[in-house]
Design a protein around this motif. Structure first.
Motif, mmCIF file in Angstrom:
data_model
loop_
_atom_site.group_PDB
_atom_site.id
_atom_site.type_symbol
_atom_site.label_atom_id
_atom_site.label_comp_id
_atom_site.label_asym_id
_atom_site.label_seq_id
_atom_site.Cartn_x
_atom_site.Cartn_y
_atom_site.Cartn_z
ATOM 1 N N PHE A 235 2.274 -0.053 -0.651
ATOM 2 C CA PHE A 235 1.276 -0.464 -0.421
ATOM 3 C C PHE A 235 0.489 0.520 -1.514
ATOM 4 C CE2 PHE A 235 -2.437 -2.017 0.992
ATOM 5 C CZ PHE A 235 -2.326 -3.450 0.369
ATOM 6 N N VAL A 236 0.134 1.111 -0.913
ATOM 7 C CA VAL A 236 -1.329 2.077 -1.313
ATOM 8 C C VAL A 236 -1.044 1.932 -3.287
ATOM 9 C CG1 VAL A 236 -2.384 3.537 -1.672
ATOM 10 C CG2 VAL A 236 -2.461 2.271 0.629
ATOM 11 N N LEU A 237 0.357 2.605 -3.566
ATOM 12 C CA LEU A 237 0.450 2.873 -4.514
ATOM 13 C C LEU A 237 0.586 1.526 -5.953
ATOM 14 C CD1 LEU A 237 1.082 5.711 -6.559
ATOM 15 C CD2 LEU A 237 3.544 5.540 -6.162
ATOM 16 N N VAL A 238 1.280 0.960 -5.457
ATOM 17 C CA VAL A 238 1.122 -0.579 -5.829
ATOM 18 C C VAL A 238 0.118 -0.748 -6.285
ATOM 19 C CG1 VAL A 238 2.553 -2.503 -6.031
ATOM 20 C CG2 VAL A 238 3.301 -0.711 -5.136
ATOM 21 N N ALA A 239 -1.161 -1.376 -4.865
ATOM 22 C CA ALA A 239 -2.107 -1.669 -5.256
ATOM 23 C C ALA A 239 -2.822 -1.010 -6.489
ATOM 24 C CB ALA A 239 -2.424 -1.895 -3.704
ATOM 25 N N ASP A 240 -3.408 0.922 -5.616
ATOM 26 C CA ASP A 240 -3.888 1.204 -7.061
ATOM 27 C C ASP A 240 -3.142 1.817 -8.346
ATOM 28 O OD1 ASP A 240 -6.136 3.635 -6.801
ATOM 29 O OD2 ASP A 240 -3.955 4.630 -7.336
ATOM 30 N N THR A 241 -1.896 0.968 -8.623
ATOM 31 C CA THR A 241 -2.058 0.834 -9.400
ATOM 32 C C THR A 241 -1.996 -0.157 -10.717
ATOM 33 O OG1 THR A 241 0.721 2.140 -9.270
ATOM 34 C CG2 THR A 241 0.517 0.639 -11.472
ATOM 35 N N VAL A 242 -2.432 -1.179 -10.026
ATOM 36 C CA VAL A 242 -2.359 -2.903 -10.455
ATOM 37 C C VAL A 242 -4.405 -2.785 -10.893
ATOM 38 C CG1 VAL A 242 -2.853 -5.123 -10.007
ATOM 39 C CG2 VAL A 242 -0.816 -4.077 -9.579
#
Length: 309
Positions: A235-242
């Motif tokens: 979740f953190v990786l995806v949200a950080d990417t966006v």
């Protein structure tokens, strides 16, 4: 008498069941759930889906003062990919994404592991790391613009360790790294909170059992912590990417896409194309390309971090 009473009893037993089947529509669970979700669904439709649909339609048209608006199909896309400025901006964005996302997530995970240990002063340091969250990104960018000045705090600190003054924001080789430092200072504490919540859900008995078996700290981290925190980590990786693909304010305040286009990320290029050049159709085309890039990167991340139940 017995049959009549049994019929009456059967009727009295069946009546509540009949009434339960015929409860009002507004009391049904699905309707109640939809009513609670309706504000979020309406906001999603108006603020997200409708603008995306408008951008997709506008990317297929070309407007001009003399020729009006005409349907051009994919001409806007081919024009962009033959534009050296857009290609350079796309390359800068991909390079920025490859560097900043693993860096921020790795630092956030390391700090989360460090600050969940029962060490003296860990709560104080955790609060200091989280503190930049309270500062708006625009204000953080202004603060770092003072730090990055030739006579600012950054070069003063480097002078203490014998390093000559650095150009930071005025160098095409250092400006992107300077932006990454600013964004990491802003975002690491925020993502750390999610990872701390995930780490706190890991049963302490697993670490105790691993310690009794002689497992080292690194072995426990790899065999226990990583598998059990994979979902919060994903979740953190995806949200950080966006979040990083939509960066605009620090670039606008610190570098304005320069020097020599070294920090011209796609979001800033979209702004420049729309409001400086007046090419709204080209800007909408860039929006669609940015959305597609985001979907592809997020899909790859989900595939790499998916866990088997």
């Amino acid at each position: 008498m017995t049959r009549a009473s049994s019929k009456a009893g059967g009727a009295s037993i069946g009546a509540p069941r009949l009434r339960a089947r015929r409860q009002p529509l507004w009391r049904r669970p699905a309707v109640v759930a939809l009513a609670f979700l309706s504000p979020a669904l309406v906001s999603l439709l108006i603020l997200r889906l409708a603008p995306a649909a408008v951008a997709l339609v506008d990317s297929l048209f070309r407007s001009s003062l003399l020729g009006g608006t005409r349907f051009v199909w994919l001409e806007n896309y081919t024009t962009l990919f033959t534009n050296p400025d857009f290609v350079s901006s796309l390359g800068v964005t991909l390079l920025f994404t490859v560097i900043v996302n693993p860096l921020q997530v790795a630092v956030a995970f390391f700090l989360a592991v460090l600050y969940t240990r029962r060490a003296p002063g860990s709560k104080v340091w955790r609060s200091l790391v989280i503190l930049p969250i309270a500062v708006p990104p625009a204000v953080s960018a202004v603060i770092w613009s003072v730090i990055y000045r030739p006579d600012g705090l950054g070069n003063s600190f480097l002078a203490l360790v014998g390093i000559p003054p650095q150009p930071f924001l005025t160098s095409p080789h250092q400006s992107l790294s300077a932006i990454i430092v600013v964004l990491s200072w802003i975002g690491v504490g925020y993502w750390m909170m999610f990872l701390i919540a995930g780490l706190n859900d890991v049963p302490s008995e697993l670490y105790e059992a691993a310690s009794l078996d002689g497992a080292s700290a690194w072995r426990q981290l790899w065999s226990i912590t990583f598998p059990l925190v994979r979902r919060p980590l994903a979740f953190v990786l995806v949200a950080d990417t966006v979040s990083n693909l939509l960066v605009f304010a620090p670039v606008q305040i610190l570098t304005k896409g320069g020097p020599e286009g070294s920090t011209n990320l796609l979001m800033y290029d979209i702004f420049t194309r729309a409001y400086s050049f007046g090419d709204l159709n080209g800007a909408q085309t860039e929006v669609i390309i940015l959305v597609l890039i985001t979907i592809v990167i997020v899909g790859i991340q989900f595939r790499l971090l998916r866990s088997e139940d």
